[in-house]
Design an enzyme around this catalytic site. Structure first.
Site, PDB file in Angstrom:
ATOM      1  N   CYS A 113       0.815  -1.224   0.000  1.00  0.00           N
ATOM      2  CA  CYS A 113       0.000   0.000   0.000  1.00  0.00           C
ATOM      3  C   CYS A 113       0.848   1.272   0.000  1.00  0.00           C
ATOM      4  O   CYS A 113       0.352   2.345  -0.328  1.00  0.00           O
ATOM      5  CB  CYS A 113      -0.943  -0.001   1.198  1.00  0.00           C
ATOM      6  SG  CYS A 113      -2.002  -1.444   1.197  1.00  0.00           S
ATOM      7  N   HIS A 253      -3.582   7.024   2.376  1.00  0.00           N
ATOM      8  CA  HIS A 253      -3.947   5.716   1.828  1.00  0.00           C
ATOM      9  C   HIS A 253      -5.321   5.348   2.388  1.00  0.00           C
ATOM     10  O   HIS A 253      -5.614   5.594   3.553  1.00  0.00           O
ATOM     11  CB  HIS A 253      -2.899   4.676   2.230  1.00  0.00           C
ATOM     12  CG  HIS A 253      -3.329   3.277   1.964  1.00  0.00           C
ATOM     13  ND1 HIS A 253      -3.803   2.881   0.736  1.00  0.00           N
ATOM     14  CD2 HIS A 253      -3.390   2.175   2.766  1.00  0.00           C
ATOM     15  CE1 HIS A 253      -4.128   1.601   0.800  1.00  0.00           C
ATOM     16  NE2 HIS A 253      -3.892   1.145   2.014  1.00  0.00           N
ATOM     17  N   ASN A 283     -10.133  -0.500  -0.354  1.00  0.00           N
ATOM     18  CA  ASN A 283      -8.670  -0.389  -0.289  1.00  0.00           C
ATOM     19  C   ASN A 283      -8.081  -0.887  -1.611  1.00  0.00           C
ATOM     20  O   ASN A 283      -8.112  -2.084  -1.885  1.00  0.00           O
ATOM     21  CB  ASN A 283      -8.173  -1.227   0.893  1.00  0.00           C
ATOM     22  CG  ASN A 283      -6.665  -1.193   1.058  1.00  0.00           C
ATOM     23  OD1 ASN A 283      -5.940  -0.726   0.184  1.00  0.00           O
ATOM     24  ND2 ASN A 283      -6.186  -1.693   2.178  1.00  0.00           N
TER      25      ASN A 283
HETATM   26  O1  UT7 Z   1      -3.886  -1.271   3.580  1.00  0.00           O
HETATM   27  C1  UT7 Z   1      -2.919  -1.935   4.321  1.00  0.00           C
HETATM   28  C2  UT7 Z   1      -3.114  -1.849   5.747  1.00  0.00           C
HETATM   29  N1  UT7 Z   1      -4.375  -2.374   6.137  1.00  0.00           N
HETATM   30  C3  UT7 Z   1      -4.928  -1.921   7.209  1.00  0.00           C
HETATM   31  O2  UT7 Z   1      -4.379  -1.042   7.811  1.00  0.00           O
HETATM   32  C4  UT7 Z   1      -6.192  -2.572   7.644  1.00  0.00           C
HETATM   33  C5  UT7 Z   1      -6.183  -2.672   9.120  1.00  0.00           C
HETATM   34  N2  UT7 Z   1      -7.305  -3.375   9.727  1.00  0.00           N
HETATM   35  C6  UT7 Z   1      -8.591  -2.978   9.650  1.00  0.00           C
HETATM   36  O3  UT7 Z   1      -8.959  -2.127   8.890  1.00  0.00           O
HETATM   37  C7  UT7 Z   1      -9.546  -3.611  10.647  1.00  0.00           C
HETATM   38  O4  UT7 Z   1      -8.811  -4.340  11.589  1.00  0.00           O
HETATM   39  C8  UT7 Z   1     -10.604  -4.534  10.006  1.00  0.00           C
HETATM   40  C9  UT7 Z   1     -11.631  -3.714   9.268  1.00  0.00           C
HETATM   41  C10 UT7 Z   1      -9.935  -5.516   9.066  1.00  0.00           C
HETATM   42  C11 UT7 Z   1     -11.334  -5.323  11.099  1.00  0.00           C
HETATM   43  O5  UT7 Z   1     -11.901  -4.434  12.055  1.00  0.00           O
HETATM   44  P1  UT7 Z   1     -11.676  -4.695  13.620  1.00  0.00           P
HETATM   45  O6  UT7 Z   1     -12.439  -3.650  14.325  1.00  0.00           O
HETATM   46  O7  UT7 Z   1     -10.196  -4.746  13.849  1.00  0.00           O
HETATM   47  O8  UT7 Z   1     -12.362  -6.081  13.825  1.00  0.00           O
HETATM   48  P2  UT7 Z   1     -11.780  -7.470  14.359  1.00  0.00           P
HETATM   49  O9  UT7 Z   1     -10.821  -8.044  13.363  1.00  0.00           O
HETATM   50  O10 UT7 Z   1     -11.281  -7.274  15.753  1.00  0.00           O
HETATM   51  O11 UT7 Z   1     -13.069  -8.362  14.379  1.00  0.00           O
HETATM   52  C12 UT7 Z   1     -14.164  -8.066  15.214  1.00  0.00           C
HETATM   53  C13 UT7 Z   1     -15.268  -9.079  14.954  1.00  0.00           C
HETATM   54  C14 UT7 Z   1     -14.803 -10.537  14.953  1.00  0.00           C
HETATM   55  O12 UT7 Z   1     -15.814 -11.300  15.557  1.00  0.00           O
HETATM   56  P3  UT7 Z   1     -15.659 -11.815  17.077  1.00  0.00           P
HETATM   57  O13 UT7 Z   1     -14.398 -12.623  17.084  1.00  0.00           O
HETATM   58  O14 UT7 Z   1     -15.562 -10.553  17.889  1.00  0.00           O
HETATM   59  O15 UT7 Z   1     -16.896 -12.589  17.289  1.00  0.00           O
HETATM   60  C15 UT7 Z   1     -14.751 -10.886  13.491  1.00  0.00           C
HETATM   61  O16 UT7 Z   1     -14.953 -12.251  13.253  1.00  0.00           O
HETATM   62  O17 UT7 Z   1     -15.851  -8.840  13.653  1.00  0.00           O
HETATM   63  C16 UT7 Z   1     -15.894 -10.081  12.944  1.00  0.00           C
HETATM   64  N3  UT7 Z   1     -15.772  -9.799  11.508  1.00  0.00           N
HETATM   65  C17 UT7 Z   1     -16.832  -9.533  10.720  1.00  0.00           C
HETATM   66  N4  UT7 Z   1     -18.150  -9.473  10.974  1.00  0.00           N
HETATM   67  C18 UT7 Z   1     -18.970  -9.161   9.949  1.00  0.00           C
HETATM   68  C19 UT7 Z   1     -14.652  -9.728  10.774  1.00  0.00           C
HETATM   69  N5  UT7 Z   1     -14.959  -9.422   9.502  1.00  0.00           N
HETATM   70  C20 UT7 Z   1     -16.299  -9.308   9.448  1.00  0.00           C
HETATM   71  C21 UT7 Z   1     -17.207  -8.999   8.418  1.00  0.00           C
HETATM   72  N6  UT7 Z   1     -18.521  -8.937   8.702  1.00  0.00           N
HETATM   73  N7  UT7 Z   1     -16.801  -8.744   7.146  1.00  0.00           N
END
Ligand code: UT7
Length: 326
Positions: A113, A253, A283
């Site tokens: 990225c 980004h 993204n």
């Molecule tokens: O471009 C390069 C760099 N990339 C980034 O910087 C991206 C960085 N990361 C992010 O943007 C975020 O971490 C995400 C958007 C990927 C995820 O958000 P989060 O607030 O960090 O969520 P999480 O990974 O902690 O997941 C929270 C919950 C989980 O469920 P449990 O374990 O709490 O029951 C996931 O399974 O959300 C669940 N989950 C979803 N639920 C519905 C993960 N993906 C989804 C989804 N729909 N698509």
């Protein structure tokens, strides 16, 4: 003193739009979750016959038209991408041929990225050294081809697109004032695509284990990104002896709206000074900054003499920024 100045921009996004509600039909997710956690509403998906060089070509032609320049005049073509047409030749060489830019040297940059800003830094150095004058720099990705459409953790995040800029050697106060590049390979496993390289060459096993898809530890990456980007924007302004209030725009980004907001908060910048389009594209990795820049330029949001801060964070890990006087 010679400076590198962006004299033209162009961008291209494939026609096919995939909305959050389309994704609800593929994986267990919701428009509400995706919108709240990421800020993304829809993304573009390349057509069946489109590869990264096709997207790059469209964006490049628009930039060349904007510059009123012929491809034959280009000295160098750089393509920042992690989703090139093939392992080799480089997507830049494919693009060079398709543009008919016979005089131009060509190579790709892989910094995920941060690729566009790594490319900007390289182009800036070539121009300042006097080796090249006219450079086409493209960020282009077809990440949909490397997305596991059964993995809700990643498939809701990415999109396809391309953005291009043309840089020229100029004198005067306007142009790229500084670039700042960083990397930490010890955290490479937070975000990677392990299959298809020399470590795990394509085989039945790599296919069965889905190693040809993007893997991301999202939450860990998120926390590191917020911290690193806060330091990066501070470093960039300090280096140029500028205050946040002097910025006309922050062009980040486009990975996650919450990361963008955290960076803007750190600078005390209102969100209307931040160029945001991830709601429409998701993204697009190396393509996200040049697409956002092109939209801001063409809608008249950026004016001559404006100070712009560009910043990115991504796989590698890599992170990078640039300060531009437009
Ligand atoms: O471009 C390069 C760099 N990339 C980034 O910087 C991206 C960085 N990361 C992010 O943007 C975020 O971490 C995400 C958007 C990927 C995820 O958000 P989060 O607030 O960090 O969520 P999480 O990974 O902690 O997941 C929270 C919950 C989980 O469920 P449990 O374990 O709490 O029951 C996931 O399974 O959300 C669940 N989950 C979803 N639920 C519905 C993960 N993906 C989804 C989804 N729909 N698509």
């Amino acid at each position: 003193m010679i400076k590198a100045r962006i004299i033209a921009t162009g961008s291209y996004a494939p026609e096919k739009v995939m909305s959050n509600s389309d994704l609800e039909k593929i994986v267990s997710t919701s428009d509400e979750w995706i919108s709240e956690r990421t800020g993304i509403k829809e993304r573009r998906i390349a057509g069946e016959k489109q590869a990264t060089s096709d997207l790059a070509l469209e964006a490049s032609l628009k930039a060349l038209e904007y510059a009123d320049m012929k491809a034959k005049e280009l000295d160098l073509i750089i393509v920042a991408t992690v989703s090139g047409d093939m392992l080799f030749p480089s997507t830049a060489c494919i693009l060079q041929h398709r543009l008919g830019a016979a005089k131009a040297a060509a190579f790709d940059i892989n910094a995920a990225c941060s690729g566009f800003l790594y490319g900007l830094s390289v182009a800036n150095s070539f121009i300042r050294s006097g080796q090249f004058k006219k450079i086409l720099l493209v960020g282009a990705e077809t990440l949909s081809r490397f997305t596991d459409w059964e993995d809700r953790n990643t498939c809701v995040l990415f999109g396809d697109g391309a953005g291009a800029v043309i840089l020229n050697a100029v004198t005067g106060d306007n142009g790229i004032l500084s670039t700042h590049l960083h990397a930490d390979g010890s955290m490479g496993d937070l975000l990677n695509l392990p299959g298809g390289g020399s470590r795990h060459p394509a085989s039945k096993e790599t296919l069965d284990e889905k190693l040809h898809f993007i893997k991301m530890k999202g939450n860990e990456t998120f926390k590191i990104a917020v911290k690193i980007l806060e330091n990066l924007v501070t470093e960039t302004l300090k280096h140029n002896d500028l205050k946040p209030s002097q910025l006309a725009a922050l062009i980040p980004h486009q990975a996650n709206l919450r990361i963008i907001q955290a960076t803007a908060n750190r600078l005390g910048l209102p969100l209307d000074k931040v160029v945001i389009n991830l709601d429409r594209y998701g993204n697009t990795s190396a393509a996200s900054i040049p697409i956002a820049l092109d939209e801001a330029v063409r809608t008249g949001r950026i004016r001559k003499d404006d100070y712009l801060l560009l910043e990115a964070f991504g796989g590698g890990l890599t992170w990078a920024s640039a300060l531009i006087r437009w």
